[in-house]
Design a protein around this motif. Sequence first.
Motif, PDB file in Angstrom:
ATOM      1  N   LEU A 320     -15.106 -64.923   3.465  1.00 24.95           N
ATOM      2  CA  LEU A 320     -15.424 -63.533   3.796  1.00 24.95           C
ATOM      3  C   LEU A 320     -16.712 -63.447   4.612  1.00 24.95           C
ATOM      4  O   LEU A 320     -16.829 -62.600   5.512  1.00 24.95           O
ATOM      5  CB  LEU A 320     -15.550 -62.703   2.522  1.00 24.95           C
ATOM      6  N   ALA A 321     -17.666 -64.317   4.308  1.00 21.48           N
ATOM      7  CA  ALA A 321     -18.909 -64.332   5.085  1.00 21.48           C
ATOM      8  C   ALA A 321     -18.632 -64.724   6.537  1.00 21.48           C
ATOM      9  O   ALA A 321     -19.248 -64.180   7.466  1.00 21.48           O
ATOM     10  CB  ALA A 321     -19.895 -65.310   4.446  1.00 21.48           C
ATOM     11  N   ALA A 322     -17.689 -65.654   6.741  1.00 17.83           N
ATOM     12  CA  ALA A 322     -17.345 -66.074   8.097  1.00 17.83           C
ATOM     13  C   ALA A 322     -16.697 -64.926   8.873  1.00 17.83           C
ATOM     14  O   ALA A 322     -16.940 -64.754  10.067  1.00 17.83           O
ATOM     15  CB  ALA A 322     -16.398 -67.275   8.048  1.00 17.83           C
ATOM     16  N   VAL A 323     -15.889 -64.117   8.173  1.00 15.73           N
ATOM     17  CA  VAL A 323     -15.290 -62.952   8.820  1.00 15.73           C
ATOM     18  C   VAL A 323     -16.378 -61.950   9.200  1.00 15.73           C
ATOM     19  O   VAL A 323     -16.391 -61.413  10.315  1.00 15.73           O
ATOM     20  CB  VAL A 323     -14.253 -62.295   7.889  1.00 15.73           C
ATOM     21  N   LEU A 328     -14.730 -65.992  12.022  1.00 19.98           N
ATOM     22  CA  LEU A 328     -13.317 -66.098  11.676  1.00 19.98           C
ATOM     23  C   LEU A 328     -12.655 -64.742  11.919  1.00 19.98           C
ATOM     24  O   LEU A 328     -13.057 -63.738  11.326  1.00 19.98           O
ATOM     25  CB  LEU A 328     -13.157 -66.495  10.195  1.00 19.98           C
ATOM     26  N   PRO A 329     -11.637 -64.691  12.791  1.00 19.12           N
ATOM     27  CA  PRO A 329     -10.942 -63.420  13.018  1.00 19.12           C
ATOM     28  C   PRO A 329     -10.261 -62.932  11.742  1.00 19.12           C
ATOM     29  O   PRO A 329      -9.640 -63.718  11.012  1.00 19.12           O
ATOM     30  CB  PRO A 329      -9.897 -63.769  14.090  1.00 19.12           C
ATOM     31  N   GLU A 330     -10.374 -61.642  11.476  1.00 16.61           N
ATOM     32  CA  GLU A 330      -9.766 -61.082  10.273  1.00 16.61           C
ATOM     33  C   GLU A 330      -8.244 -61.253  10.301  1.00 16.61           C
ATOM     34  O   GLU A 330      -7.615 -61.423   9.260  1.00 16.61           O
ATOM     35  CB  GLU A 330     -10.127 -59.609  10.138  1.00 16.61           C
ATOM     36  N   ARG A 331      -7.642 -61.233  11.493  1.00 17.48           N
ATOM     37  CA  ARG A 331      -6.199 -61.428  11.590  1.00 17.48           C
ATOM     38  C   ARG A 331      -5.788 -62.769  11.034  1.00 17.48           C
ATOM     39  O   ARG A 331      -4.761 -62.901  10.363  1.00 17.48           O
ATOM     40  CB  ARG A 331      -5.751 -61.320  13.065  1.00 17.48           C
ATOM     41  N   ARG A 332      -6.599 -63.789  11.302  1.00 17.12           N
ATOM     42  CA  ARG A 332      -6.291 -65.136  10.804  1.00 17.12           C
ATOM     43  C   ARG A 332      -6.316 -65.167   9.277  1.00 17.12           C
ATOM     44  O   ARG A 332      -5.444 -65.757   8.646  1.00 17.12           O
ATOM     45  CB  ARG A 332      -7.300 -66.148  11.363  1.00 17.12           C
TER      46      ARG A 332
END
Length: 382
Positions: A320-323, A328-332
């Motif tokens: 979640l931190a990467a999003v 990190l794309p939320e779609r992924r």
Amino acid sequence: MSSDARSSRSSLSSSAPSASSAAVPDALAGLGWDDAWAAEFAPYAEQGLVAGRVVRVDRGQCDVLTEEGLVRADTAFVTPHDPLRVICTGDWAAVEAAGTPRYVKAYLPRRTAFVRSTSSQRSEGQILASNVDHAIIAVSLAVELDLGRLERFLALAWESGAQPLVVLTKADLVPDPVTLAHLVQDVETTAPGVQVLTVSSHTGEGTDVLGAIVADGTSVLLGVSGAGKSTLANALLGADAMEVQATRDVDGKGRHTTTTRNLLVLPGGGVLIDTPGLRGVGLWDAEAGVGQVFSEIEEFAARCRFHDCAHVAEPGCAVLAAVADGLLPERRLESYRKLMRENQRIVAKTDARLRADLRRDWKQKSAEGRANYAAKRGGARF
């Protein structure tokens, strides 16, 4: 696909057979026969059976390429109730040397197998091709990219034990190089660790590179109807061996040109298994494959505070931190969650222990939800 099956894969030999495979006809070398296959087949050779590779299966019979050429054989002895154990295109078969009809008595253990879930309600797996080295996923650039579907294909390809390759077809329909570069980048982000190749059967772009790749081993050609698989197969064959139908202009969808799975011998070396367009791409026990497709999420997850983090609302969740940080794309992440849930449901239908664990977790979460709701309502009981 087990690790033992993956580790047992060996490179296909194009040279003359060694002493250990002296009994194997040279005609099979171009189909991928090697010393390891010869060793596996030795007990059947002692029984007077002949070796051959299955090029097509249809209604209780199959076509097998042997030393004497194409043989039509009955599959009554290799048609068990388990749909994952029926003989399929790509198998190495042990066939009777004579008889009317001739029978396939057995097939050799598969090194790799591409399996998907059927569209039926019986939760069965369907094997599409076996003993494959390269899984070529054809994606048309004539329509909007469906990255979620591509991720499904990639998960099944990785799980099969084959090396995936994404081929973006009809590149000539995207004349703007900047737009094409952006599309390629989107696919590369979706397919980490996978080569992405743009091709055009119309102009010949990329077909020489693809031909060099498929010349080494066995490849299976996958994709939805209209992706250009048959046209691509013709380009690799150097002839119009596969019928081609035009896609509809209104939505870019094609009709089923290929209706059976066929193994084709390529003039430049290697063999190609062409498959019908797949309407559904259901997962079948592909957790490892999903993890490979979303390898960046797996790497972030290794840094989560809790080892069983669900990456939903847990404190210290590195995913979640990467999003939140834009790494990190939320779609992924949403696609990863969806495929993992789907795979878990499929496995649970055939795994009683996992099914019980899921039911227990569901009951626990339901109880927690009721308790939280009761607390908000001032202690109301349900």
